[in-house]
Design a protein around this motif. Structure first.
Motif, PDB file in Angstrom:
ATOM      1  N   GLU A 133       0.852  -1.192   0.000  1.00  0.00           N
ATOM      2  CA  GLU A 133       0.000   0.000   0.000  1.00  0.00           C
ATOM      3  C   GLU A 133       0.883   1.236   0.000  1.00  0.00           C
ATOM      4  OE1 GLU A 133      -3.934  -0.361   2.307  1.00  0.00           O
ATOM      5  OE2 GLU A 133      -2.572  -1.670   3.435  1.00  0.00           O
ATOM      6  N   THR A 134       0.680   2.108  -0.987  1.00  0.00           N
ATOM      7  CA  THR A 134       1.485   3.316  -1.090  1.00  0.00           C
ATOM      8  C   THR A 134       0.819   4.459  -0.329  1.00  0.00           C
ATOM      9  OG1 THR A 134       0.382   4.017  -3.142  1.00  0.00           O
ATOM     10  CG2 THR A 134       2.336   2.621  -3.366  1.00  0.00           C
ATOM     11  N   SER A 135       1.572   5.523  -0.122  1.00  0.00           N
ATOM     12  CA  SER A 135       1.066   6.665   0.641  1.00  0.00           C
ATOM     13  C   SER A 135      -0.101   7.359  -0.053  1.00  0.00           C
ATOM     14  CB  SER A 135       2.197   7.669   0.882  1.00  0.00           C
ATOM     15  OG  SER A 135       2.766   8.079  -0.347  1.00  0.00           O
ATOM     16  N   ASP A 136      -0.193   7.231  -1.388  1.00  0.00           N
ATOM     17  CA  ASP A 136      -1.298   7.870  -2.118  1.00  0.00           C
ATOM     18  C   ASP A 136      -2.480   6.920  -2.340  1.00  0.00           C
ATOM     19  OD1 ASP A 136      -0.119   6.216  -3.934  1.00  0.00           O
ATOM     20  OD2 ASP A 136       0.272   7.741  -5.453  1.00  0.00           O
ATOM     21  N   GLY A 137      -2.482   5.763  -1.651  1.00  0.00           N
ATOM     22  CA  GLY A 137      -3.662   4.897  -1.676  1.00  0.00           C
ATOM     23  C   GLY A 137      -3.643   3.742  -2.658  1.00  0.00           C
ATOM     24  N   LYS A 138      -2.611   3.638  -3.508  1.00  0.00           N
ATOM     25  CA  LYS A 138      -2.531   2.502  -4.426  1.00  0.00           C
ATOM     26  C   LYS A 138      -2.293   1.215  -3.623  1.00  0.00           C
ATOM     27  CE  LYS A 138      -0.663   5.098  -8.368  1.00  0.00           C
ATOM     28  NZ  LYS A 138      -0.270   6.374  -7.722  1.00  0.00           N
ATOM     29  N   LYS A 139      -2.869   0.126  -4.098  1.00  0.00           N
ATOM     30  CA  LYS A 139      -2.779  -1.129  -3.347  1.00  0.00           C
ATOM     31  C   LYS A 139      -2.589  -2.306  -4.301  1.00  0.00           C
ATOM     32  CE  LYS A 139      -5.380  -3.786   0.114  1.00  0.00           C
ATOM     33  NZ  LYS A 139      -6.653  -3.834   0.882  1.00  0.00           N
ATOM     34  N   LEU A 140      -1.633  -3.160  -3.983  1.00  0.00           N
ATOM     35  CA  LEU A 140      -1.385  -4.366  -4.766  1.00  0.00           C
ATOM     36  C   LEU A 140      -1.476  -5.579  -3.847  1.00  0.00           C
ATOM     37  CD1 LEU A 140      -0.376  -5.550  -7.575  1.00  0.00           C
ATOM     38  CD2 LEU A 140       1.837  -5.679  -6.476  1.00  0.00           C
ATOM     39  N   GLU A 141      -2.226  -6.598  -4.280  1.00  0.00           N
ATOM     40  CA  GLU A 141      -2.373  -7.831  -3.511  1.00  0.00           C
ATOM     41  C   GLU A 141      -1.965  -9.008  -4.384  1.00  0.00           C
ATOM     42  OE1 GLU A 141      -6.362  -7.613  -1.216  1.00  0.00           O
ATOM     43  OE2 GLU A 141      -6.494  -6.087  -2.798  1.00  0.00           O
ATOM     44  N   ALA A 142      -1.137  -9.911  -3.831  1.00  0.00           N
ATOM     45  CA  ALA A 142      -0.651 -11.070  -4.584  1.00  0.00           C
ATOM     46  C   ALA A 142      -0.231 -12.175  -3.613  1.00  0.00           C
ATOM     47  CB  ALA A 142       0.532 -10.679  -5.478  1.00  0.00           C
ATOM     48  N   PRO A 143      -0.233 -13.446  -4.082  1.00  0.00           N
ATOM     49  CA  PRO A 143       0.216 -14.530  -3.203  1.00  0.00           C
ATOM     50  C   PRO A 143       1.736 -14.572  -3.030  1.00  0.00           C
ATOM     51  CG  PRO A 143      -0.437 -15.410  -5.339  1.00  0.00           C
ATOM     52  CD  PRO A 143      -0.805 -13.963  -5.341  1.00  0.00           C
ATOM     53  N   GLN A 144       2.467 -13.987  -4.007  1.00  0.00           N
ATOM     54  CA  GLN A 144       3.933 -13.978  -3.917  1.00  0.00           C
ATOM     55  C   GLN A 144       4.498 -12.834  -4.746  1.00  0.00           C
ATOM     56  OE1 GLN A 144       6.033 -17.435  -5.442  1.00  0.00           O
ATOM     57  NE2 GLN A 144       7.719 -17.117  -4.017  1.00  0.00           N
ATOM     58  N   LEU A 145       5.538 -12.200  -4.205  1.00  0.00           N
ATOM     59  CA  LEU A 145       6.246 -11.139  -4.914  1.00  0.00           C
ATOM     60  C   LEU A 145       7.742 -11.281  -4.668  1.00  0.00           C
ATOM     61  CD1 LEU A 145       4.205  -7.889  -4.108  1.00  0.00           C
ATOM     62  CD2 LEU A 145       4.337  -9.027  -6.320  1.00  0.00           C
TER      63      LEU A 145
END
Length: 202
Positions: A133-145
């Motif tokens: 989650e970035t400070s400007d609200g962007k969000k990425l969800e994944a099982p592995q990175l």
């Protein structure tokens, strides 16, 4: 003389019998599968830890002024230190939280159920419910990175969900790579692109 020879012969027989006994009791069992895996143990274990990473300005260092800026804070319940191995790494078996701070002090976070930091390659493997989650609200969800810290580059071949409130969109896909602030984002496959922002007529 005869008695002494008989005694020596008897001693040799006992020693020989004992040697045969130990040889027959030796562990000649050949292990396979999980039994064949050599167990490794960490050189150190930290519990309920907090690691703070700072950055010092080169110009200030040369002028004799020491001031540091916090760039990241790493927290977690357990950290296993395997730097005693040929290929050293840190493991976080019960998850981790990383807080990143930009030059303005704005915070972005990364959480995962499990993590490994490979010391020699500067690569981080994050697994299980990975959320950025970035400070400007962007969000990425994944099982592995995977996170290449040297080049500050993140990538995966797994499925992901990316939410961008600035554009009012949610994107589902599979396989992507991007930089940490999401200013560059490349998705290999996308399954949908849906607007979540309502437009009003002026």
């Amino acid at each position: 003389m005869k008695k002494k020879g008989l005694y020596n012969l008897r001693s040799i027989a006992i020693v020989f019998s004992m040697a045969m006994l130990f040889y027959s009791c030796a562990d000649n069992y050949k292990r396979v599968g999980d039994e064949a895996i050599k167990k490794i143990f960490p050189g150190a274990i930290a519990e309920d830890f907090t690691l703070t990473y700072t950055e010092t300005d080169e110009l200030e260092k040369n002028e004799g002024v020491v001031s540091a800026r916090v760039i990241a804070v790493l927290k977690g319940p357990i950290c296993d230190d395997f730097n005693n191995l040929v290929f050293p790494y840190y493991a976080f078996p019960e998850g981790l939280l990383v807080e990143f701070f930009d030059e303005k002090g704005e915070k972005s976070t990364v959480t995962a159920d499990y993590g490994i930091i490979y010391s020699s390659t500067n690569l981080i493997d994050l697994q299980g419910n990975v959320v950025i989650e970035t400070s400007d609200g962007k969000k990425l969800e994944a099982p592995q990175l995977y996170w290449d810290r040297t080049n500050d580059w993140i990538f995966t071949q797994q499925k992901f969900k990316y939410t961008n409130p600035e554009e009012g969109t949610i994107m589902d896909g599979e396989g992507m790579d991007f930089n940490r602030d999401f200013s560059f984002f490349n998705a290999n496959k996308t399954y949908g692109y849906m607007s979540i922002k309502e437009k009003t007529n002026d």
